[in-house]
Design an enzyme around this catalytic site. Structure first.
Site, short mmCIF file in Angstrom:
data_model
loop_
_atom_site.label_atom_id
_atom_site.label_comp_id
_atom_site.label_asym_id
_atom_site.label_seq_id
_atom_site.Cartn_x
_atom_site.Cartn_y
_atom_site.Cartn_z
CG ASP A 65 -1.94 1.11 1.22
OD1 ASP A 65 -2.03 1.82 0.20
OD2 ASP A 65 -2.64 1.28 2.23
CG ASN A 111 9.78 -4.58 -7.09
OD1 ASN A 111 9.94 -3.37 -7.28
ND2 ASN A 111 10.23 -5.20 -6.00
CB SER A 175 14.69 0.49 -3.32
OG SER A 175 14.20 0.19 -4.62
#
Length: 336
Positions: A65, A111, A175
């Site tokens: 989310d 991803n 990331s």
């Protein structure tokens, strides 16, 4: 059983579209009414960590989310805490689509999203509107166009805007999908980041008379030597916690499998051992001075227990929810 039937249909759809459909489905009023009728309440298994009281040890990892649109509906699954984001100071599209790829045979996901989000102000409004009374972590990052030398400014902007509304703040410097972001885990950039965010935390603490813990989310691709160095710096700067780990760029565990050549961070079951190894090294070197939130490859009650045995105080799930559904989360909560 019901979820696995739905999953077969969802896996026929583009992963990013399926992701949105599931969240919209969970958010529908009809589903929420049915939940109240048919789903038994989850027993409280409270644990104190970082000065906060969590209803249980199982949290939702960041990425599910990103903008805080679905906090209330996701909380109904039973999570002890929910981490929203990653969010940046300004809205950004992220990397070109397609940017999520399933690896079903080994319960993996690749991803390369690139911090797609609607910006910090949008997320703050959603957190303010949320009726969820539990722990909400807010995961923050830098904008793609911000130079790495100026990255700290982005984190400080976000901290200032979310501080009053967050239960804890997660600093995402790991990331693999934002160019040069992982450089913030090394050398003077890392030290300057820790120093400046602690200074900002102190300012906000004085302003609001509220202490909000700050945790650092790290990569699974760090060496043992690098992890020892990071552990020492986390202790030195009195960081409140560490999340281990983000996704990995090491795809060697999925040779000759569809989508294995796609660029991006690999998560899910293939990340399990790497994540556990990092947690074990951190646990040994942090000497129980800083709590660890373990994430990566939890797909069963046994793998959840392994994370705790390696040294995690709390755990988070993402890919396991996608592959096994909401009942999987409730089973772990009941049995952990």
């Amino acid at each position: 059983m019901f979820y696995y039937l739905i999953r077969k249909l969802l896996f026929l759809i583009d992963p990013e579209k399926a992701h949105t459909l599931v969240l919209m489905y969970l958010n529908s009023k009809k589903i929420q009414i049915l939940r109240k009728i048919f789903i038994k309440p989850i027993p409280l298994k409270q644990i104190k960590c970082m000065g906060l009281t969590f209803n249980n040890k199982i949290g939702l990892a960041a990425g599910m989310d990103k903008n805080g649109d679905y906090i209330d509906s996701l909380s109904k699954i039973g999570f002890g805490f929910i981490e929203v984001g990653t969010v940046t100071p300004l809205p950004q599209y992220g990397n070109p689509k397609p940017r999520i790829f399933r690896v079903p045979s080994i319960e993996g996901i690749i991803n390369r999203m690139g911090f797609n989000n609607l910006g910090i102000d949008y997320l703050v409004n959603n957190v303010k509107k949320s009726k969820f009374k539990g722990i909400i972590g807010i995961n923050i990052g830098k904008n793609k166009d911000t130079k790495i030398e100026d990255a700290i400014k982005d984190y400080l902007i976000c901290i200032e805007k979310i501080y009053f509304y967050a239960s804890y703040i997660a600093i995402n410097i790991s990331s693999p999908n934002t160019i040069n972001l992982r450089k913030l885990q090394y050398g003077i950039l890392f030290e300057n980041l820790l120093r400046d965010i602690k200074k900002k935390q102190s300012e906000m603490h004085s302003k609001y008379s509220k202490y909000v813990p700050i945790v650092i989310k790290i990569s699974p691709d760090l060496s043992k030597k690098e992890l020892i160095h990071i552990s020492n710096k986390l202790i030195h700067y009195k960081i409140d916690g560490v999340i281990a780990t983000n996704t990995t760029l090491d795809h060697s565990s999925i040779p000759k499998i569809k989508n294995n050549k796609e660029e991006g961070g690999l998560s899910g079951l293939p990340l399990q051992k790497k994540s556990n190894d990092v947690i074990s090294i951190l646990y040994k070197n942090l000497k129980r001075k800083i709590p660890i939130i373990g994430v990566g490859g939890i797909n069963s009650i046994n793998s959840a227990r392994e994370k705790i045995m390696c040294g995690a105080n709390l755990i988070q799930v993402y890919s396991g929810l996608i592959y096994h559904g909401p009942n999987f989360i409730r089973e772990i909560i009941r049995n952990l």
